[in-house]
Design an enzyme around this catalytic site. Sequence first.
Site, PDB file in Angstrom:
ATOM      1  N   CYS A 149       0.835  -1.206   0.000  1.00 34.39           N
ATOM      2  CA  CYS A 149       0.000   0.000   0.000  1.00 34.39           C
ATOM      3  C   CYS A 149       0.869   1.256   0.000  1.00 34.39           C
ATOM      4  O   CYS A 149       1.345   1.697   1.049  1.00 34.39           O
ATOM      5  CB  CYS A 149      -0.929  -0.010   1.215  1.00 34.39           C
ATOM      6  SG  CYS A 149      -1.938   1.475   1.280  1.00 34.39           S
ATOM      7  N   CYS A 160      -0.495   4.113   2.080  1.00 39.20           N
ATOM      8  CA  CYS A 160      -0.315   3.961   3.540  1.00 39.20           C
ATOM      9  C   CYS A 160       1.141   4.223   3.938  1.00 39.20           C
ATOM     10  O   CYS A 160       1.404   4.828   4.966  1.00 39.20           O
ATOM     11  CB  CYS A 160      -0.645   2.542   4.000  1.00 39.20           C
ATOM     12  SG  CYS A 160      -2.094   1.830   3.268  1.00 39.20           S
ATOM     13  N   ASP A 161       2.071   3.704   3.149  1.00 47.65           N
ATOM     14  CA  ASP A 161       3.460   3.629   3.610  1.00 47.65           C
ATOM     15  C   ASP A 161       4.451   4.501   2.845  1.00 47.65           C
ATOM     16  O   ASP A 161       5.609   4.615   3.250  1.00 47.65           O
ATOM     17  CB  ASP A 161       3.934   2.168   3.550  1.00 47.65           C
ATOM     18  CG  ASP A 161       3.078   1.275   4.422  1.00 47.65           C
ATOM     19  OD1 ASP A 161       2.660   1.740   5.495  1.00 47.65           O
ATOM     20  OD2 ASP A 161       2.803   0.135   4.032  1.00 47.65           O
TER      21      ASP A 161
END
Length: 326
Positions: A140, A143-144
Amino acid sequence: MSDTIEKVKCLIIGSGPAGYTAAIYAARANMFPVLYQGTQPGGQLTTTNDVENFPGYPQGITGPAMMVELQQQAERFGTDVRDGWVTKVDFSGETHKVWVNETTEIHCDTIIISTGASAKYLGLPSEQKYLQLGGGVSACAVCDGFFYRNQEVVIVGAGDSACEEAHYLSKLCKKVTMLVRRDEFRASQIMQTRVKNTQNIEILYNTDTEEVLGDGQVVTGVRVKNNVTGKEQEIPATGFFVAIGHKPNTDVFKDYLKRDAVGYILNEPGTTRTNVPGVFVSGDAADHVYRQAVTAAGTGCMAALDAERYLAAHDASFQVNTATNY
Ligand code: NDP
């Protein structure tokens, strides 16, 4: 196991656009839905940045913000939204039984499955090692990606997700190397063009991932091999992003519901009915073709209407909420 058994008219499993839309319709139809959110409340859209293709948002909206609004809309009409993970089901008898977190037992008149799909990984031991360590493997980018600002990263995949994530990473990272296993992309033209025109994205075609390299704690690079020439090279990188598709989250239903070879639940064409009467499916758990937020929401609506009609036909005490305009 639980001492008390709860009875619900409509249990919705999953909290993406399909589940929340089903909940909005079910709640407005007097079905008093109970919705279990699962391990990723909000579903896959919570890992997406801008959603620009959902009708009604001319300026776009972030995935997480959209899911918060959908939850609020479902709750506004009385949906009971709960934390919990369905660990077991029994659809063998007339009463459909569901267990949440191994303990809570629920008997359901109708069930709407909206469990979505999860990211796939390559399955390399080195990939799994650094994934478990939290040392630089991710599925992701949204997300990261933040953790890799001004660093060099590698992303594998050639579909729309990979292109979207590579482009997202290119805005944060110094360099993004994209590994495409064939000599062409699977992604739509517009997404391909976007990555091809981005200066700090390098695309390596015909390239397989051999090993994720690291120092035992964190990722330091990726060893790749050209599957035409056989030539290997090591690409320095602190992050390895995997964007190679998804697997439907349907294993818990496998003993009772018909699924395809990949695991997508089979529904009667044109409906959300599964092979078990009273059990309906919506969203990515059944959709390997469209997989969009708007199509998931559409099938969530269909599932609630199908469940309502099922209740009306099977439960004499059920009063359709005629005062409600859909
Ligand atoms: P896809 O299934 O479309 O693509 C998966 C990609 O991963 C393919 O290019 C595939 O390669 C590659 N791949 C699979 N396994 C491996 C492997 N072991 N090693 C290397 N590469 C591998 O998945 P997506 O998640 O990209 O997209 C899913 C759906 O969602 C699609 O319908 C897509 O259009 C849609 N989508 C739409 C978006 C948008 O419109 N904004 C954004 C994201 C997704 P190969 O091509 O060789 O099979």
